[in-house]
Write an enzyme that holds these catalytic residues in place. Structure first.
Site, PDB file in Angstrom:
ATOM      1  N   LYS A 195       0.866  -1.178   0.000  1.00  0.00           N
ATOM      2  CA  LYS A 195       0.000   0.000   0.000  1.00  0.00           C
ATOM      3  C   LYS A 195       0.904   1.229   0.000  1.00  0.00           C
ATOM      4  CE  LYS A 195      -1.739   2.635   3.068  1.00  0.00           C
ATOM      5  NZ  LYS A 195      -1.665   3.915   2.304  1.00  0.00           N
ATOM      6  N   GLU A 273      10.388   1.243  10.275  1.00  0.00           N
ATOM      7  CA  GLU A 273      11.409   2.285  10.088  1.00  0.00           C
ATOM      8  C   GLU A 273      10.685   3.606  10.246  1.00  0.00           C
ATOM      9  OE1 GLU A 273      13.071   5.276   8.704  1.00  0.00           O
ATOM     10  OE2 GLU A 273      13.000   4.363   6.711  1.00  0.00           O
ATOM     11  N   CYS A 307      13.734  10.941   6.560  1.00  0.00           N
ATOM     12  CA  CYS A 307      13.793  10.520   7.971  1.00  0.00           C
ATOM     13  C   CYS A 307      15.208  10.593   8.527  1.00  0.00           C
ATOM     14  CB  CYS A 307      13.233   9.119   8.129  1.00  0.00           C
ATOM     15  SG  CYS A 307      14.042   7.888   7.094  1.00  0.00           S
ATOM     16  N   GLU A 406      10.728  16.403  14.798  1.00  0.00           N
ATOM     17  CA  GLU A 406      11.238  16.179  13.452  1.00  0.00           C
ATOM     18  C   GLU A 406      10.534  17.163  12.509  1.00  0.00           C
ATOM     19  OE1 GLU A 406      12.052  12.442  10.442  1.00  0.00           O
ATOM     20  OE2 GLU A 406      10.214  12.424  11.634  1.00  0.00           O
TER      21      GLU A 406
END
Length: 505
Positions: A195, A273, A307, A406
């Site tokens: 997906k 992750e 990331c 972040e």
């Protein structure tokens, strides 16, 4: 009337441009067939640079996801028994086709994600490297023969494929995040349902087209598309269906926690992750010019939407002013904002308006609390509503949200430090533990930082960590498991112990 005609002509030109992309697909891929949603509902994929519609794809729901899982489960019955050599051959052919179609794949990545075309080409090369690596690794997923404590008995440890893998991928690397996962699981003998992100499914469908051309048997690699409206219900099925053996997800920590909870209901294996908050640490002994060049790579790759992107710049007080000046100069010279298809552009749009809102909020809040933007700090409205300027913040405090969160955008936040102990405390004061970067010429210091930094990956004097060969992943709330390397394939296996006894009878 004139404006209306101009708009119509522009849309026709845009549509014609997209129709020329021969890998552009507008159907999902299930059990070797190009499929609509059961409901026949579709939704639009838009180019973030100008909001033009690239294509409409099926808006699949939970029942469609179930069909894809069933197809993958049926295919696993035979795929698991194919030889490693055969799986290697197929992966190699898929790699060859992706290499041959690099330019077409890159154009799709730029169209749906907005990143500059040169960067998209880099992503395709990076993504292809995983198919190449796992074509080789497929033949080296080995077991063990262990010396037995008993006479006339043998201990065998073998690795067997875990089954169907639900693969959920993000929008920031729509090709590489698929090949990194799918290459590994196919090498191990698993099948999957992918997906892709609601924003960027077209590259995944192009990858499916090339996989089909490479001879990947039906049901091995399935791609379902869904809008945000159905994402939660589809995700629930992908995590909880009994046929699924593992959930592999790259994305935010917040969503990762939700998926982890759903997986717990069936005691599913997970490979997560998740988000990062990478420190970029510069000591006085560092080659400052080199550190600055690497900082540009670590921060502005994909316009900060990565990331492993450097998020917190921790600069020793002795070199702070020099670093900040050099950073400002490089941003002015090298960060060229614009649509990804325009020659010379290095920073494209952010992926959507929510991302713009998040970045703007963090920067505005920091400035209101005493931080100062030496450059950037706002949206370039004349370019569009998603073009956020490359930004350099000073007078940042470690307590500010722009530092503790972040950012996932083109924002450099600089903080001074004076001692090694101080910078370690600041760097480790986060629940994120993905990537970190250290710049020093002191060998002892390099080893101390590598040991004491609480991150899954440490780059010494380098701003780019990722490759197919090393193990990629984080600790703490940045994830579980590893991708890339031989460990990436082993994530999709179960270790079986067999005791061979009665050998003297």
């Amino acid at each position: 009337m004139v404006l209306l005609r101009v708009g119509i002509i522009k849309n026709l030109i845009t549509s014609s441009q997209y129709r020329q992309m021969h890998l552009l697909k507008n159907l999902a891929y299930v059990n070797g067939e190009w499929a609509k949603a059961g409901s026949n509902v579709v939704y639009s994929i838009k180019n973030p640079a100008d909001d033009s519609v690239i294509a409409e794809v099926p808006d699949m729901d939970a029942s469609d996801a179930k069909c894809a899982i069933d197809a993958a489960a049926n295919a696993f019955v035979t795929w698991r028994w194919t030889t490693a050599k055969e799986r290697s051959r197929i992966l190699r052919k898929w790699y060859d086709l992706c290499e041959q179609n690099t330019e077409e794949l890159a154009k799709l990545v730029t169209a749906e994600s907005g990143k500059p075309l040169a960067e998209s080409r880099g992503e395709i090369a990076y993504g292809n490297s995983f198919l190449e690596w796992y074509a080789d690794t497929a033949r080296h997923i080995n077991g063990e023969i262990i010396p037995s404590p008993w006479p006339n008995k043998h201990i065998l440890m073998t690795r067997q494929p875990i089954g169907v893998v639900s693969v959920i991928t993000p929008w920031n690397f729509p090709f590489a995040m698929i090949t990194r996962k799918v290459g590994a699981l196919m090498a191990a003998g698993c099948t999957c349902v992918v997906k892709p992100s609601e924003d960027t499914p077209l590259t995944a469908l192009a990858a499916a087209e090339l996989a089909e051309q490479a001879g990947v048997p039906k049901g091995i690699f399935n791609v379902i598309t869904t809008s945000r409206k159905n994402a939660a219900s589809v995700g629930k099925v992908l995590c909880e269906d009994h046929a699924v053996g593992c959930i592999s997800f790259t994305g935010s920590t917040q969503v990762g926690k939700i998926l982890y909870g759903l997986a717990a209901n069936g005691i599913k294996k997970v490979a997560l992750e998740l988000g990062g908050n990478a420190p970029f640490i510069v000591f006085p002994s560092a080659d400052i010019e080199h550190a600055l060049d690497q900082a540009m790579l670590a921060k502005f790759r994909n316009n900060g939407q990565a990331c492993v992107g450097a998020n917190r710049f921790l600069i020793h007080e002795d070199v702070y002013d020099k670093f900040v000046k050099g950073m400002k100069d490089r941003i002015s010279d090298r960060c060229v904002l614009g649509p990804g298809t325009k020659e010379g552009v290095t920073c494209g749009p952010l992926i959507n308006l929510n991302q713009v809102k998040n970045v703007s909020k963090l920067v505005d809040e920091a400035i209101s609390q005493g931080a100062k933007a030496l450059i950037g700090g706002k949206v370039r409205k004349e370019l569009g509503d998603k073009f956020y300027e490359s930004t350099l913040l000073v007078n940042v405090k470690p307590s500010m949200s722009v530092f503790t969160n972040e950012v996932f955008g083109p924002v450099v936040s600089c903080v001074k430090f004076s001692t090694e102990e101080e910078v370690l405390k600041i760097a480790n004061s986060t629940r994120s533990g993905l990537a970190s970067y250290v710049f020093t010429k002191d060998l002892g210091q390099a080893f101390r930082m590598s040991t004491k930094l609480e991150f899954g990956m440490v780059g010494i004097n380098d701003g780019l960590l990722s490759a197919a060969e090393p193990a990629f992943g984080g600790i703490k709330e940045s994830g579980i498991g590893r991708e890339g390397s031989k460990h990436g394939a082993e994530e999709y296996t179960e270790l079986k112990y067999t005791l061979m006894s009665g050998l003297d009878k």
